[in-house]
Every structure is written in C-alpha cells, then in structure tokens.
Write a protein that holds these residues in place. Structure first.
Motif, mmCIF file in Angstrom:
data_model
loop_
_atom_site.group_PDB
_atom_site.id
_atom_site.type_symbol
_atom_site.label_atom_id
_atom_site.label_comp_id
_atom_site.label_asym_id
_atom_site.label_seq_id
_atom_site.Cartn_x
_atom_site.Cartn_y
_atom_site.Cartn_z
ATOM 1 N N ASN A 38 0.834 -1.200 0.000
ATOM 2 C CA ASN A 38 0.000 0.000 0.000
ATOM 3 C C ASN A 38 0.873 1.256 0.000
ATOM 4 N N ARG A 40 1.286 -3.878 5.563
ATOM 5 C CA ARG A 40 2.318 -3.997 6.594
ATOM 6 C C ARG A 40 2.386 -2.673 7.361
ATOM 7 N N LEU A 92 -0.903 -6.747 8.533
ATOM 8 C CA LEU A 92 0.133 -7.788 8.585
ATOM 9 C C LEU A 92 1.044 -7.614 9.792
HETATM 10 P P1 NA7 Z 1 6.717 1.183 -2.362
HETATM 11 O O1 NA7 Z 1 6.477 2.573 -1.984
HETATM 12 O O2 NA7 Z 1 8.050 0.596 -2.124
HETATM 13 O O3 NA7 Z 1 5.609 0.313 -1.624
HETATM 14 C C1 NA7 Z 1 5.683 -1.086 -1.583
HETATM 15 C C2 NA7 Z 1 4.586 -1.617 -0.695
HETATM 16 O O4 NA7 Z 1 4.691 -3.038 -0.659
HETATM 17 C C3 NA7 Z 1 4.679 -1.137 0.728
HETATM 18 O O5 NA7 Z 1 3.387 -0.964 1.242
HETATM 19 C C4 NA7 Z 1 5.380 -2.304 1.424
HETATM 20 O O6 NA7 Z 1 5.116 -2.405 2.778
HETATM 21 C C5 NA7 Z 1 4.775 -3.456 0.691
HETATM 22 N N1 NA7 Z 1 5.588 -4.664 0.775
HETATM 23 C C6 NA7 Z 1 6.806 -4.885 0.264
HETATM 24 N N2 NA7 Z 1 7.231 -6.113 0.572
HETATM 25 C C7 NA7 Z 1 6.258 -6.676 1.300
HETATM 26 C C8 NA7 Z 1 6.113 -7.929 1.934
HETATM 27 N N3 NA7 Z 1 7.070 -8.854 1.864
HETATM 28 N N4 NA7 Z 1 4.974 -8.175 2.617
HETATM 29 C C9 NA7 Z 1 4.018 -7.244 2.698
HETATM 30 N N5 NA7 Z 1 4.091 -6.038 2.129
HETATM 31 C C10 NA7 Z 1 5.203 -5.759 1.443
HETATM 32 O O7 NA7 Z 1 6.387 0.923 -3.909
HETATM 33 P P2 NA7 Z 1 5.316 1.660 -4.836
HETATM 34 O O8 NA7 Z 1 5.309 0.955 -6.137
HETATM 35 O O9 NA7 Z 1 4.036 1.802 -4.135
HETATM 36 O O10 NA7 Z 1 5.878 3.091 -5.017
HETATM 37 C C11 NA7 Z 1 7.220 3.327 -5.408
HETATM 38 C C12 NA7 Z 1 7.380 4.738 -5.846
HETATM 39 O O11 NA7 Z 1 6.827 4.873 -7.158
HETATM 40 C C13 NA7 Z 1 6.648 5.763 -5.067
HETATM 41 O O12 NA7 Z 1 7.288 6.181 -3.921
HETATM 42 C C14 NA7 Z 1 6.497 6.893 -6.058
HETATM 43 O O13 NA7 Z 1 7.656 7.690 -6.070
HETATM 44 C C15 NA7 Z 1 6.349 6.193 -7.354
HETATM 45 P P3 NA7 Z 1 6.010 -1.603 3.881
HETATM 46 O O14 NA7 Z 1 5.565 -0.183 3.808
HETATM 47 O O15 NA7 Z 1 7.448 -1.794 3.472
HETATM 48 O O16 NA7 Z 1 5.695 -2.239 5.142
#
Ligand code: NA7
Length: 548
Positions: A183, A208, A349
C-alpha cells in the motif's frame, strides 16, 4: 549460429522513457550519431510498464512533462495526468521530434565493457549486436527492477498473480476475489481504483505499514487555468526548477513553532483542501520532515481525517499509522473512504502476518485462511541502483558496477557519473536530486550533454585532426565528497528513521543503508552544477586516447 551484428555509433542510450528520449534529443542537437535501445515494445519507460488501474502521476499535469516541448500547447483536461495519458504523451514526443528512427525496441543491454585504449564502450545486446560507442548513457529508470515479496508458498498459489509494474493489458477482474499486497503510492492507487470501479467481488488490502495519505484534489482544469498556464508556460519553469521539490508549490520557510498552536490546523486544512501531498508536507511548514513535533502534528491531523472518514473503528484503527510521517508523501483520490464499502477489507500484517500462500489463497499466522482468485503485488521496486542489477557494466578496473556498488554502497557524483567508469553517464543514478522527476531528468540530461560537449571539445584541442578519443571521468574524491554531502544532507531527516523505506534502500533484504538521494532538492542541485562548471568542471578528469 547467427553472426552478431557489429555497429558503431557515437553514443548509446539505454532506456526510452522520460530520460532516454530527452537525452537522445539533446545529443542529436550536438550532431552526434545516437542509438537508443529499450526492453519494452514501445517508448514510455515507467509509463509503458505501470499500466495498473488508477496509475497517475502525483505531480500536477502542467509540470509532469518536458519544459522544452512547447510545440504543442498544454492541453491536459485535468489537474493530474493518468498513466495512459503520460504514455500517449511520451509516444507523441517521440513522433513529433522524429526520435523513433534512432530507437530500437525490444532490445536490452546485456553487457558493456570499457576499452581503456580506445576510450570506448563495447556493448552487447539481447539481439546479439555488438555496439561500439564513445559514450554510454544509462537511463534505466529510478523504479524499474520489480520487487516481489519473499513470502513462502507463492508458487503454490493456483490463481492469477500480477505485479503492478507488469500489468497485463485488458485484465478483467470482474467478480474476482482480489488480494493486494502493498500500500505504497502504487497500492493506494490500485486499491482506490478497483474499489471505485466496484467490479471485483472482494478486495483485501494486506498492509504492513499503514500510510499517511492526503487528497490529490484531482479535478477538471478550467479553460481559464489552461489559458493562463499556456500564456506563461516558459516563465513557469525557472522558478519550478529553482525550488527544492519542483512541484510548483510555494515551499514554506516557517517552522511550525513560529505559528500559534491554535492557527496550525487551519494551515494544514488549507493544504488538505487544495490537495497534493507535497503541498501538504512542504508548503505548510518548513520543518515537517525533520522536526518531530511538527511532524507529529501533521501526522495527527491526517489520523483524525482517517478516523472521521472510515466508519468501522476496527478498519480505521488498522489504517492509522503511528510512525513518523516520513515515507514518500502519498496522495489519493478517495483511498480511505473505499474501506467503508463492504467488499473492501483490510488485514494488518503487523498484527497478523501472512504465514504462507497455498493453492487457494493464503494462511495468516493466527491460522485463518483467506481464499483468493487473484493476488496483486504492489510491492515496489529495488530502487535506483537496483535497475543496474540485471546488466553488466565493466569500467576501467574491469569491475562490474553492481559488484562495485555492493562493496561501496550505491554512490555516484551528482547522480550521473561513477569514478573508474569513464564516458558512462547515468540519468537518475544514486544520489540525484529528490524532486519531481521530469525537471530533475531534464537537468541531468542537460548536464550530461554539456559534459560530453566539453570532452569532445577538449579532444579537438589536444589533436587538431580530431582523431583523439576523449575520456571524461569523475575523480574518486569528488564522488566521495558528493556521497558524504548526500549523507549529511539527509542526517536530520525523519525519512531516515522509518523502516523499510526504498528511499534508503531498506525495502530490499540485504541492501546496504544509504541515502539514495540528494535531499536539498533540485534548486540546490542546479546551483551545485553551476558552481562546479564555474570552477572549471571541478571533479571531472579528462584525457585522450587514440580512436581506432
Ligand atoms: P513502495 O512505496 O516501495 O511500496 C511497496 C509496498 O509493498 C509497501 O506498502 C510495502 O510495505 C509493501 N511490501 C513490500 N514487501 C512486502 C512484503 N514482503 N509483505 C508485505 N508487504 C510488502 O512501492 P510503490 O510501487 O508503491 O511506489 C514506489 C514509488 O513509485 C513511489 O514512492 C512513487 O515515487 C512512485 P512496507 O511499507 O514496506 O511495510
């Protein structure tokens, strides 16, 4: 066996997104013979790949484009541009400026090896070409290497699985039970879009870290607004490029403590009503990103909005973050209110992690099982240096850039050049400005063009027959100073203090902690460039070899 095709050009650009297209345009102006390759089957980069529902730039539409491309007027109907519009825009740029004849699509960089005698790069591609060039420019994108979560059992799941950055065309999710992992900017957009569309049977956000999100404030632009923007289009850009964020907002110089406590909410409310997360974070008060009290007040304001919006207190509780407001600032088009719909649910999570995926869905740690038809991974990217992990680039020492960065941490001089890798330039490499990307990209493509022109000119002064091949490279010390500067500049930022942030490489297991950006932003970055040039290109070393 097919004989590899041998080609020679002045420069090769890898990537045909915002960065690669403009770099091509600029080098062609220098009279160079330039080739561009891209893995995709069309130009567009990020906007070619990220075709998930709801994809939108959170930069206002008049600033999410090239400043120089004023052949056509600014015509976007809305305050923000959606993914497909940006993709169309970039394809239009390629057509209007006759860029396509230099571009070979569905062609990837495999390896590039520097030849110290000829001062050239020998590049091999996925089409078995061997391309020799004086200059290699990598415009691989900031966020292009996909990150999949390492949750056990993913291969066992028998339903459909998609990452948002590899979204299939015409995907129909009607009546499906859809789980979304992640998210961030992407997850928030895709959750909002699918929930609004209302075709799925069930939508479950597996979250998460909860996020602080501010309304984007998307709406149709008035005719008056469009006329005004077009009338002053070229005057808009200098102040944008001079600001830190380059988001077209007035950045506040006032710390929150300087305003009476009872007046602070009104300031935040005004930005909230106007919309845009960068406005909320940077135009309200000067110190939200580094003063804990100011940050907490801005965070608390958003938490109150979440509780007001989300009717089910249990969902609201899960959606409320408690950490500092210090991830990439997010904005949305009605994210929180989607959770008022019965078919939209949320799993925290943090409270109940995914134990494993199974054939039908997944099992949570508390033993409950959730059946799903589709899993969407909105799990982000191995950002910045991650884009270099699928290629081999060997410089002077013969060390592959990714191995070099594994040892030293991802670093560069001004985000564009690495010591020991002569005649290699990167667009949006590590330690570039943290700002709206199109103007940051323009700044870097212009800097790279000037570097190349400078090197070419130098070669002619060394050899009047102009057969000498120049090598331009950054000095180790200059790179180290820039890396230290980036580290110091982010030292007080609360962005450093949160877990799993891609901005510090912490979303990828085993990746070193490092400040991947120059936090003072674009204006300061541009001033540093001016200073460097005024000091006779301080930091760059020049030499000549003999061209073949
Ligand atoms: P982001 O901002 O890196 O978000 C990835 C999301 O995926 C984030 O909510 C993470 O949770 C979640 N995530 C990653 N690995 C897991 C696992 N193993 N389990 C559960 N959740 C996970 O990527 P975006 O594509 O949304 O955006 C990237 C950039 O693109 C953004 O900043 C803009 O500049 C455009 P977390 O928060 O790490 O707990």
């Amino acid at each position: 066996e097919i004989e590899p095709r041998r080609l020679t050009h002045d420069a090769l650009i890898v990537g045909a997104g915002f960065g690669g297209l403009y770099q091509l345009y600029k080098l062609r102006q220098l009279g160079m013979d330039v080739k561009v390759i891209d893995t995709a089957s069309d130009v567009g980069g990020t906007w070619y790949w990220n075709r998930y529902p709801g994809a939108m730039s959170d930069t206002e539409s008049y600033l999410y484009r090239y400043s120089w491309d004023d052949d056509d007027l600014f015509t976007s109907p809305n305050r923000y541009v959606m993914g497909p519009e940006i993709f169309t825009y970039l394809r239009g740029v390629a057509d209007r400026h006759d860029l396509r004849r230099h571009i070979e699509l569905e062609t990837s960089l495999v390896s590039a090896v520097y030849d110290e005698h000829l001062n050239s790069w020998t590049v091999t591609t996925s089409r078995d070409q061997i391309i020799t060039v004086r200059y290699l420019i990598t415009a691989l994108g900031l966020l292009s290497k996909i990150n999949y979560p390492d949750i056990p059992g993913i291969p066992d799941f028998q339903g459909e699985k998609y990452h948002t950055a590899a979204w299939p065309e015409n995907l129909d999710l009607t009546n499906k039970r859809v789980g979304i992992i992640g998210n961030g900017s992407t997850g928030v957009q895709v959750i909002t879009a699918l929930a609004k569309e209302g075709k799925v049977q069930r939508l479950i956000s597996f979250q998460r870290h909860p996020q602080y999100s501010v309304p984007a404030g998307n709406r149709a632009l008035t005719e008056r607004e469009r006329v005004d923007i077009n009338a002053s289009y070229q005057d808009i850009w200098p102040s944008v490029k001079d600001s830190a964020t380059a988001f077209g907002i007035t950045e506040s110089l006032t710390p929150m403590a300087a305003i009476a406590p009872e007046k602070r909410k009104a300031v935040l409310q005004k930005a909230w009503d106007e919309g845009n997360a960068f406005r909320y974070m940077f135009s309200t008060f000067a110190d939200i990103t580094y003063n804990e009290d100011a940050n907490e007040a801005a965070a608390d304001f958003i938490r109150e909005k979440i509780r007001e919006t989300v009717k089910d207190p249990e969902k609201a509780r899960k959606l409320c973050p408690s950490e500092p407001y210090a991830r990439r600032p997010l904005c949305d088009s009605g994210y929180y209110e989607q959770f008022n719909k019965d078919f939209v649910d949320i799993v925290s999570l943090k409270e109940n992690p995914i134990a494993k995926f199974n054939e039908r869905g997944l099992a949570l740690q508390d033993g409950s099982e959730i059946e799903l038809d589709v899993i969407i991974f909105a799990t982000g990217f191995d950002a910045v240096d991650g884009s270099y992990k699928n290629v081999t680039i060997k410089g002077r020492s013969g060390i592959d850039l990714k191995d070099h960065w594994r040892e030293t941490g991802p670093a560069s001089f001004m985000g564009i050049a690495v010591a020991q890798y002569p005649n290699l330039f990167m667009i949006l490499g590590p330690n570039g400005p943290f700002a709206n990307n199109p103007p940051a990209i323009e700044t870097q493509a212009e800097l790279i063009t000037d570097c190349i022109a400078y090197a070419e000119h130098f070669a002619t002064t060394q050899d009047k027959h102009a057969v000498a091949a120049p090598a331009i490279e950054v000095a180790e010390e200059a790179e180290q100073n820039w890396t230290d500067l980036c580290d110091q500049a982010s030292a007080n930022s609360l962005f450093r203090k949160i877990d799993s942030s891609w901005i510090f490489g912490q979303n990828i297991k085993g990746k070193r902690f490092s400040s991947l950006f120059y936090f003072p932003g674009l204006g300061e970055y541009r001033r540093r460039i001016q200073e460097m040039k005024a000091n006779g290109w301080a930091g760059f070393l020049l030499s000549v070899g003999h061209a073949a």
